[in-house]
Each structure stands twice: as structure tokens, then as C-alpha cells.
Design a protein around this motif. Structure first.
Motif, mmCIF file in Angstrom:
data_model
loop_
_atom_site.group_PDB
_atom_site.id
_atom_site.type_symbol
_atom_site.label_atom_id
_atom_site.label_comp_id
_atom_site.label_asym_id
_atom_site.label_seq_id
_atom_site.Cartn_x
_atom_site.Cartn_y
_atom_site.Cartn_z
ATOM 1 N N ARG A 158 82.767 -19.490 -2.782
ATOM 2 C CA ARG A 158 82.156 -19.449 -4.114
ATOM 3 C C ARG A 158 83.069 -18.737 -5.104
ATOM 4 N NH1 ARG A 158 77.115 -19.215 -1.326
ATOM 5 N NH2 ARG A 158 77.226 -16.961 -1.079
ATOM 6 N N ALA A 159 83.656 -17.622 -4.669
ATOM 7 C CA ALA A 159 84.581 -16.904 -5.548
ATOM 8 C C ALA A 159 85.805 -17.750 -5.861
ATOM 9 C CB ALA A 159 84.996 -15.587 -4.888
ATOM 10 N N ALA A 160 86.320 -18.450 -4.840
ATOM 11 C CA ALA A 160 87.503 -19.290 -5.033
ATOM 12 C C ALA A 160 87.222 -20.421 -6.015
ATOM 13 C CB ALA A 160 87.973 -19.856 -3.692
ATOM 14 N N VAL A 161 86.065 -21.065 -5.876
ATOM 15 C CA VAL A 161 85.721 -22.178 -6.764
ATOM 16 C C VAL A 161 85.526 -21.683 -8.196
ATOM 17 C CG1 VAL A 161 83.961 -23.916 -7.282
ATOM 18 C CG2 VAL A 161 84.761 -23.614 -4.942
ATOM 19 N N ALA A 162 84.932 -20.509 -8.355
ATOM 20 C CA ALA A 162 84.749 -19.954 -9.700
ATOM 21 C C ALA A 162 86.095 -19.730 -10.381
ATOM 22 C CB ALA A 162 83.964 -18.649 -9.617
ATOM 23 N N VAL A 163 87.048 -19.169 -9.634
ATOM 24 C CA VAL A 163 88.386 -18.961 -10.199
ATOM 25 C C VAL A 163 89.068 -20.294 -10.472
ATOM 26 C CG1 VAL A 163 90.668 -17.974 -9.753
ATOM 27 C CG2 VAL A 163 88.615 -16.716 -9.082
ATOM 28 N N LEU A 164 88.870 -21.278 -9.585
ATOM 29 C CA LEU A 164 89.453 -22.611 -9.782
ATOM 30 C C LEU A 164 88.957 -23.245 -11.078
ATOM 31 C CD1 LEU A 164 89.365 -24.220 -6.215
ATOM 32 C CD2 LEU A 164 91.372 -23.875 -7.644
ATOM 33 N N VAL A 165 87.673 -23.121 -11.333
ATOM 34 C CA VAL A 165 87.105 -23.710 -12.545
ATOM 35 C C VAL A 165 87.703 -23.060 -13.787
ATOM 36 C CG1 VAL A 165 84.995 -23.973 -13.905
ATOM 37 C CG2 VAL A 165 84.960 -24.448 -11.450
ATOM 38 N N LEU A 166 87.759 -21.735 -13.796
ATOM 39 C CA LEU A 166 88.272 -21.015 -14.970
ATOM 40 C C LEU A 166 89.751 -21.314 -15.210
ATOM 41 C CD1 LEU A 166 86.514 -17.553 -14.492
ATOM 42 C CD2 LEU A 166 85.933 -19.336 -16.146
ATOM 43 N N THR A 167 90.554 -21.213 -14.151
ATOM 44 C CA THR A 167 91.987 -21.458 -14.317
ATOM 45 C C THR A 167 92.272 -22.934 -14.589
ATOM 46 O OG1 THR A 167 92.195 -21.627 -11.896
ATOM 47 C CG2 THR A 167 92.690 -19.496 -12.916
ATOM 48 N N GLY A 168 91.445 -23.829 -14.039
ATOM 49 C CA GLY A 168 91.619 -25.253 -14.306
ATOM 50 C C GLY A 168 91.326 -25.600 -15.750
ATOM 51 N N LEU A 169 90.264 -25.014 -16.300
ATOM 52 C CA LEU A 169 89.947 -25.245 -17.712
ATOM 53 C C LEU A 169 91.050 -24.710 -18.616
ATOM 54 C CD1 LEU A 169 86.125 -24.354 -17.747
ATOM 55 C CD2 LEU A 169 87.156 -26.618 -18.074
ATOM 56 N N TYR A 170 91.599 -23.559 -18.264
ATOM 57 C CA TYR A 170 92.688 -22.976 -19.057
ATOM 58 C C TYR A 170 93.925 -23.872 -19.015
ATOM 59 C CZ TYR A 170 96.250 -19.622 -20.541
ATOM 60 O OH TYR A 170 97.296 -18.990 -21.183
ATOM 61 N N ALA A 171 94.271 -24.369 -17.828
ATOM 62 C CA ALA A 171 95.430 -25.258 -17.693
ATOM 63 C C ALA A 171 95.217 -26.565 -18.452
ATOM 64 C CB ALA A 171 95.706 -25.538 -16.221
ATOM 65 N N ALA A 172 93.994 -27.106 -18.378
ATOM 66 C CA ALA A 172 93.699 -28.349 -19.104
ATOM 67 C C ALA A 172 93.814 -28.140 -20.604
ATOM 68 C CB ALA A 172 92.299 -28.837 -18.736
ATOM 69 N N TRP A 173 93.356 -26.987 -21.087
ATOM 70 C CA TRP A 173 93.447 -26.681 -22.510
ATOM 71 C C TRP A 173 94.912 -26.585 -22.955
ATOM 72 C CZ3 TRP A 173 94.811 -21.666 -24.701
ATOM 73 C CH2 TRP A 173 94.701 -21.630 -26.094
ATOM 74 N N LEU A 174 95.759 -26.007 -22.107
ATOM 75 C CA LEU A 174 97.170 -25.863 -22.457
ATOM 76 C C LEU A 174 97.928 -27.185 -22.344
ATOM 77 C CD1 LEU A 174 98.212 -22.520 -20.699
ATOM 78 C CD2 LEU A 174 97.895 -22.898 -23.146
ATOM 79 N N GLN A 175 97.705 -27.906 -21.247
ATOM 80 C CA GLN A 175 98.525 -29.073 -20.947
ATOM 81 C C GLN A 175 98.011 -30.365 -21.576
ATOM 82 O OE1 GLN A 175 101.329 -28.717 -19.449
ATOM 83 N NE2 GLN A 175 101.125 -26.663 -18.590
#
Length: 214
Positions: A158-175
Motif C-alpha cells: 500500500r505504501a509503495a503504490v501510494a508513492v508510485l501514484v504520487l511520483t507517477g503523476l509528477y513525472a506525467a506532469w513534467l514529461q
């Protein structure tokens, strides 16, 4: 050990591919020893690759130490985990995050590293879980051990998926940056494919948490 060997094979393939691209041969072209040597000696990628190779060898030594000292190998296992995490960071140092526009220096790379690390912990943990569960058996004592194991891994996942969602959204916003780019650029299209693959996996996990429970 299988994972360690696969990591080494992947590193070699990436080096050969990078050497082929550097000589203008394209992604699937064959690289020459001279091209490989030139990449290793004169490029930032080569420096990072050699450092990663050294860490890969250290990781293998730690895994061997943990195996041969099975009773007192926990220290070597934790050290191997730390080395593996650093190895993951080397991938981020040569990724899209390095060229992200509008990112605070180091933040995009750090977010990319966290994304890769959490992916390894979640999906790699699932593979390990699938390998361990059949060995434990169905005796009452084993069932209790399985219950504890699944409960503990669920918390980590659960902790890993939460971090994945946050970092994935940040990467999508940048890229990507826009809905149009999500559908018209190669990066955006690959991201859509990734989301299509990940949604069923998260759905199964949610079903297990909400419906099946413990």
C-alpha cells in the motif's frame, strides 16, 4: 540469484544498445568492441555504467555472503538491499528525468528513483510472495505464518503504490504536460499503455483488501 543474473544481462544489453546508437547504427544495430570501449571511456553513460557494474559485483558478493551465512546473514541481506536501491538510482541518472523541463534540479531524478524503487519493491515482492507461499504448506502453523506474511506485505505494498501514484503523476506532469500530448507523443502513448496494464493489478489488490480481507 536469478534476479541478479538477469540484472547483469540487462546491463550488458543496454551497454551494447547504447554503443550501437552512439555510432549511428540505430536501436537494434550490432555494436562493435571499439564502439563499446569508446562509450565506456568517453561518455557520461559509460562512467555511470562502470560504477553500476562495480555495485552489481558488490551486490553479488553480499548475496553470496548472506547465502553462506544463512543463520547470521541478515546484515548482509540489509546491505544488499541498500546496494540494490543505489543501483536503481543509476537508472534514474540516465533517464527522461534528467532532461525534464521546469523541474527543480535533482527533484525529478529523485522522484524517478523513488518510482523505480517502489515498483521493484511492489512487483518484486509479489514475485517473492508467489515463490514462498507454496513452500510454506497448509498446516495450521504455516497458515498463521502466511497470514502474517501477507498482512505485512500488504502494508508495504500500500505504501509503495501510494508513492508510485504520487511520483507517477509528477513525472506525467513534467514529461507530458497536457491531454493532447498524452495521446500524440510516444512518451504519452506508452504511459497510457502502462496505465492500462497497471489498473487491473491495482483492482485485484483493492478487491483483496476490501472484499476478501484477511
Amino acid at each position: 540469484w536469478i534476479g541478479w543474473l538477469l540484472m547483469g544481462a540487462a546491463m550488458l544489453l543496454v551497454l551494447l544498445q547504447q554503443a550501437a546508437v552512439a555510432t549511428g547504427g540505430g536501436f537494434f544495430a550490432l555494436s562493435t568492441p571499439a564502439a563499446v570501449g569508446d562509450v565506456l571511456a568517453h561518455t557520461r553513460f559509460g562512467m555511470l555504467w562502470l560504477a553500476r557494474l562495480a555495485l552489481w559485483l558488490v551486490l553479488g558478493a553480499l548475496l553470496a555472503l548472506a547465502r553462506f551465512r544463512s543463520r547470521n546473514g541478515s546484515g548482509a541481506q540489509w546491505a544488499a538491499l541498500a546496494v540494490a536501491a543505489v543501483l536503481t538510482a543509476f537508472t534514474s541518472l540516465f533517464s527522461h528525468a534528467q532532461g525534464a523541463n521546469g523541474a527543480v534540479p535533482g527533484v525529478a531524478t529523485g522522484a524517478d528513483w523513488l518510482h523505480l524503487l517502489m515498483t521493484a519493491i511492489w512487483l518484486g515482492g509479489l514475485i517473492q510472495l508467489a515463490a514462498v507461499l507454496p513452500v510454506l504448506g497448509r498446516e495450521p502453523r504455516s497458515v498463521r505464518a502466511v497470514d502474517r506474511l501477507i498482512a505485512q506485505f500488504s502494508n508495504v505494498a500500500r505504501a509503495a503504490v501510494a508513492v508510485l501514484v504520487l511520483t507517477g503523476l509528477y513525472a506525467a506532469w513534467l514529461q507530458v504536460g497536457s491531454l493532447d500530448a498524452l495521446l500524440t507523443t510516444l512518451y504519452g502513448q506508452l504511459l497510457v499503455v502502462k496505465l492500462v496494464l497497471i489498473v487491473p493489478l491495482v483492482g485485484i489488490a483493492a478487491f483483496n483488501l476490501i472484499v476478501t480481507r484477511r
